[in-house]
Motif scaffolding. Structure first.
Motif, short mmCIF file in Angstrom:
data_model
loop_
_atom_site.label_atom_id
_atom_site.label_comp_id
_atom_site.label_asym_id
_atom_site.label_seq_id
_atom_site.Cartn_x
_atom_site.Cartn_y
_atom_site.Cartn_z
N GLU A 58 13.72 42.19 25.55
CA GLU A 58 14.39 40.81 24.86
C GLU A 58 12.94 40.56 23.75
OE1 GLU A 58 17.71 38.67 27.58
OE2 GLU A 58 15.60 38.17 27.58
N ILE A 59 11.81 40.36 24.31
CA ILE A 59 10.71 40.11 23.31
C ILE A 59 10.55 41.25 22.54
CG2 ILE A 59 8.23 39.75 23.45
CD1 ILE A 59 8.48 38.35 26.33
N LYS A 60 10.69 42.57 22.92
CA LYS A 60 10.34 43.75 22.01
C LYS A 60 11.51 43.63 21.00
CE LYS A 60 8.47 46.80 25.34
NZ LYS A 60 7.29 47.27 24.25
N ILE A 61 12.82 43.33 21.04
CA ILE A 61 13.52 43.20 19.89
C ILE A 61 13.76 41.77 19.36
CG2 ILE A 61 14.75 45.07 20.95
CD1 ILE A 61 17.02 43.47 21.81
N GLY A 62 13.00 40.84 19.33
CA GLY A 62 13.12 39.47 19.08
C GLY A 62 13.92 38.36 19.51
N LEU A 63 14.52 38.57 20.76
CA LEU A 63 15.45 37.76 21.29
C LEU A 63 14.49 36.74 22.16
CD1 LEU A 63 18.33 39.96 22.29
CD2 LEU A 63 18.19 38.51 20.33
N TYR A 64 13.70 35.77 21.56
CA TYR A 64 12.75 35.04 22.26
C TYR A 64 13.35 33.98 22.91
CZ TYR A 64 9.90 37.57 18.72
OH TYR A 64 9.10 38.53 18.14
N GLN A 65 14.53 33.31 22.41
CA GLN A 65 15.10 31.96 23.20
C GLN A 65 15.66 32.80 24.47
OE1 GLN A 65 14.52 28.94 22.65
NE2 GLN A 65 13.34 29.71 20.95
N GLU A 66 16.50 33.87 24.25
CA GLU A 66 16.90 34.82 25.60
C GLU A 66 15.77 34.90 26.67
OE1 GLU A 66 17.59 35.38 22.47
OE2 GLU A 66 19.75 35.41 22.21
N GLU B 125 4.99 33.03 22.15
CA GLU B 125 4.53 32.15 21.34
C GLU B 125 3.42 32.84 20.13
OE1 GLU B 125 4.89 28.70 21.64
OE2 GLU B 125 6.46 29.32 22.82
N GLN B 126 2.81 33.79 20.57
CA GLN B 126 2.04 34.55 19.54
C GLN B 126 3.07 35.21 18.46
OE1 GLN B 126 -0.52 37.58 21.45
NE2 GLN B 126 -2.01 35.92 21.96
N ASN B 127 3.99 35.75 19.32
CA ASN B 127 5.16 36.29 17.95
C ASN B 127 5.79 35.18 17.17
OD1 ASN B 127 4.64 38.73 19.21
ND2 ASN B 127 6.59 38.86 20.46
N GLN B 128 5.93 34.18 17.54
CA GLN B 128 6.33 32.97 17.05
C GLN B 128 5.33 32.15 15.92
OE1 GLN B 128 8.87 31.01 19.77
NE2 GLN B 128 10.59 31.83 18.71
N GLU C 41 -1.99 28.54 19.13
CA GLU C 41 -2.76 27.54 20.24
C GLU C 41 -1.94 27.35 21.42
OE1 GLU C 41 -5.63 26.33 19.61
OE2 GLU C 41 -5.75 27.09 17.70
N SER C 42 -0.43 27.39 21.34
CA SER C 42 -0.06 27.18 22.75
C SER C 42 -0.09 28.51 23.79
CB SER C 42 1.46 26.77 22.45
OG SER C 42 2.04 27.69 21.63
#
Length: 713
Positions: A58-66, A99-102, A106-107
């Motif tokens: 999910e991180i790889k395809i941008g589904l960050y909330q999931e 967090e980095q992808n968004q 700092e977080s």
């Protein structure tokens, strides 16, 4: 469920491969396997691994909330997941990556510090992943020297375990850092190393990253056609993988190149796609960079009001995201707009402000000096403008100087290799001509003697002699060609084996020479290790050559082979224990006294057990079977998974031969061990063969005849 869990382990291995090649399909497969669990089972390794794979995909395809939801669910189960020691640190690492992808740098640093404090000491691969993520964050903040040191620490952790997948990723990161620092030679070298590894692993995302970054270097060098080709290839791979940020970045780079080529409409099309994807991903840093490209397109269209509005929005987003490099990029665009608008004093003030920012690389410096020279010239300050122009030329020259030297050295080496190859061919042709002349001379003498006997005998002799000569010449030519071919192959193989440690040695020496190596003691340890590797390789090559030339002789004597093997097994037990492997010996029940050379038999067993230890999986098994019969002895060394392909069983005794697959990893050996074993056994009058082991690995069988030694001897 528990009875099926073992059979599902292979599905897990396949899933991890699919995760790199097609993350969307990985999510589909995980959903299918999740149906095996009616309720969460945090104590199950399978359930835990599926959740981790799902979050990674999910991180790889941008589904960050999931992905966050799945990771928070795992985090809530940590009190009952104590058996998974890596789980706390791994969850923090994955949350930091989101967090980095968004652009929440700092977080992400806070999460990574927590991950480092939680990772167990023995999990070096996970620790290296955390360091790599830290280097990425430092790169976003334009703290390049710190990022370089951290990613080198990550590389030093995985090099001893030869983790090629991680090395490829870390080399790519190091190349990006050197590119931003303006060291194009180092950047290109590490990107090419990364691309070679990623192609060998068939890691599509890794291939895309390397192509993208090599394209960026070509763009910096203004080799736009090559840059566009690399960005196109990267975009095709990114589309197949589905990560929106990567797709957006590739569109952005293609937009930049089309704009540099004057193809404004194509640049605008790619820019709009990139902006749309960046907005949907809610990544302020990436969106700011995409908007900076759009601002430059508006400048090219003389829409300066729109350009300035878009650039100011981009600057606000970059400052909010604390993305220092993106902020500098946007400020550079604003400077360009001010120059076009004729606001030269304002542009100079902006340039001076950017020059005070930390971590400004040579590429940026060159542009800043160029813009400052333009502004000063317009303001009539010609001496200052000339000084800035000289600064621009110096930085630009420094940018290419190292790379030009490297290219010239490579060209000289290629020319010298071609020259030596041509000289070798001339020598071979001269030798063939001399041999042919010698054969003709022998033939003429034979014909002269035959003429003295009789005319008929001469005719018959000439006919048969011509036939024999033809066969002899063909046979000799075939033998010579085969001999030269074997020598050339051996020379090429030895050159390759020597080149690899020499290249690593040269890289370490260069790193210490230019003060790139952070730890000189560790650098000298690396050099010592590579020198030892070269020393062992040369010794093995020399010993193999002595066997070929029958220089070495055997010192045969009565030997209790049972006792000899028992001693060797005891010596190897500590080594096998490091990988939780078992080593068993089935002794001979008959008379174990054999007439052999004990030192050479010990050497054979050392080579076989060392190979078995390195190439057998952790918790694997190795067994030794020994039987003594009247006049000969049989010895079998066999191990468990992994094995080798059927067609490679006969080839493994060839010098410097490397198997395909899991048993081909380089563990520091010379590649001559099995060949030397075969030479020793043949020197005893015996033979050696390889076959598939019933335990899943390889079985090496030795047959040695000897003069029978009785107990009263």
């Amino acid at each position: 469920m528990h009875s099926d869990e073992g059979s599902l382990n292979k599905s897990l291995s396949d899933l991890y491969v699919l995760l790199d090649q097609d993350p969307k399909q990985a999510i589909v497969k995980v959903s299918e396997l999740n149906q095996l669990f009616l309720h969460p089972q945090p104590s199950s390794r399978l359930w835990y691994e599926l959740k981790i794979i799902e979050a990674r995909a999910e991180i790889k395809i941008g589904l960050y909330q999931e992905a966050k939801q799945h990771l928070y669910q795992l985090e809530s189960y940590l009190p009952v997941m104590a058996q998974f020691s890596e789980a706390p640190a791994l969850i923090k690492l994955l949350l930091a990556q989101i967090e980095q992808n968004q652009s929440n740098i700092e977080s992400s640093f806070t999460l990574l510090e927590q991950a480092l404090s939680l990772v167990p000491k023995g999990l070096v691969a996970l620790r290296s992943d955390i360091l790599h993520a830290q280097a990425r964050g430092l790169r976003y903040k334009a703290r390049y020297r710190e990022a370089e040191g951290v990613v080198k620490d990550a590389i030093s952790l995985v090099e001893p375990i030869n983790d090629q997948a991680r090395l490829g990723t870390y080399y790519n990161q190091l190349g990006v850092i050197y590119d931003y620092m303006g060291s194009l030679q180092l950047a290109l070298r590490f990107h090419e190393k990364s691309l070679k590894i990623q192609r060998g692993l068939q890691n599509q995302q890794g291939i895309s990253n390397s192509l993208y970054n090599i394209g960026e270097i070509y763009r910096d060098m203004e080799k736009l056609s090559k840059a566009l080709l690399h960005f196109k290839q990267a975009l095709e791979v990114d589309k197949s993988l589905g990560d929106p940020i990567h797709i957006a970045n590739s569109h952005g780079k293609m937009s930049q190149v089309h704009l540099q080529l004057g193809e404004v409409e194509q640049a605008l099309t790619h820019s709009q796609i990139g902006i749309e994807l960046a907005r949907s991903s809610r990544s302020n840093s990436d969106l700011a960079w995409q908007l900076s490209i759009l601002a430059k397109i508006y400048v090219a269209q003389d829409a300066l009001t729109q350009a300035l509005s878009v650039a100011q929005e981009a600057l606000s987003l970059a400052i909010t995201a604390k993305a220092n490099r993106t902020e500098r990029t946007v400020r550079l665009v604003i400077i360009e707009i001010e120059l076009v608008q004729g606001q030269y004093a304002q542009a100079l003030a902006e340039i001076d402000q950017v020059l005070t920012l930390p971590g400004v690389g040579n590429s940026y410096l060159a542009k800043l000096y160029q813009y400052r020279a333009q502004a000063l010239e317009k303001l009539g300050e010609f001496e200052s403008a000339l000084h800035s122009l000289h600064q621009y030329i110096e930085v630009k020259a420094a940018l290419y100087q190292d790379l030009d030297k490297q290219q010239a050295l490579t060209m000289r080496q290629n020319v010298e290799f071609i020259r030596q190859e041509q000289a070798l061919k001339l020598i071979q042709n001269e030798q063939a001509l001399q041999q042919a002349s010698l054969e003709n001379l022998k033939l003429q003498r034979g014909m002269g003697v035959s003429l003295l006997l009789c005319f008929m005998a001469i005719a018959i002799y000439i006919y048969k002699r011509q036939q024999q000569k033809q066969k002899y010449v063909e046979l000799e030519a075939d033998m010579m060609a085969e001999s030269l071919s074997q020598k050339n192959r051996l020379l090429a193989d030895v050159s390759h084996e020597l080149r690899t440690p020499l290249a690593a040695l040269k890289l370490t020496v260069e790193a210490m020479q230019h003060n790139i190596e952070p730890d000189p003691v560790k650098g000298f340890e690396k050099i010592q290790k590579k020198i030892s590797h070269l020393d062992n390789l040369i010794k093995d090559i020399y010993q193999s050559a002595q066997f070929d030339n029958d220089v070495l002789t055997l010192d045969k004597q009565p030997v209790d082979v049972n006792l000899l093997i028992t001693e060797i097994v005891e010596e190897f037990q500590p080594m096998y224990a490091t990988k939780l492997q078992s080593l068993r010996f089935s002794a001979c029940a008959n008379n174990s006294l054999c007439f052999v050379d004990p030192a050479r038999i010990r050497q054979v067993l050392f080579n076989l057990l060392r190979n078995s230890h390195f190439y057998t999986s952790s918790e694997g098994e190795t067994q030794i079977h020994f039987e003594s019969h009247e006049g000969h002895m049989e010895l079998i060394v066999e191990d468990s998974f992994p094995g080798v392909a059927e067609q490679e069983l006969e080839k493994i005794f060839e010098r410097l031969y490397r198997c395909e697959g899991s048993r081909s990893r380089d563990h520091g050996g010379s590649g001559l061990g099995l060949a030397i074993c075969q030479q020793i056994i043949r020197a005893h009058g015996g033979n050696v063969s390889a076959s598939h082991s019933e335990m899943g690995g390889v079985a090496i069988s030795l047959y040695i005849p000897f003069e029978e030694v009785r107990s009263d001897s």
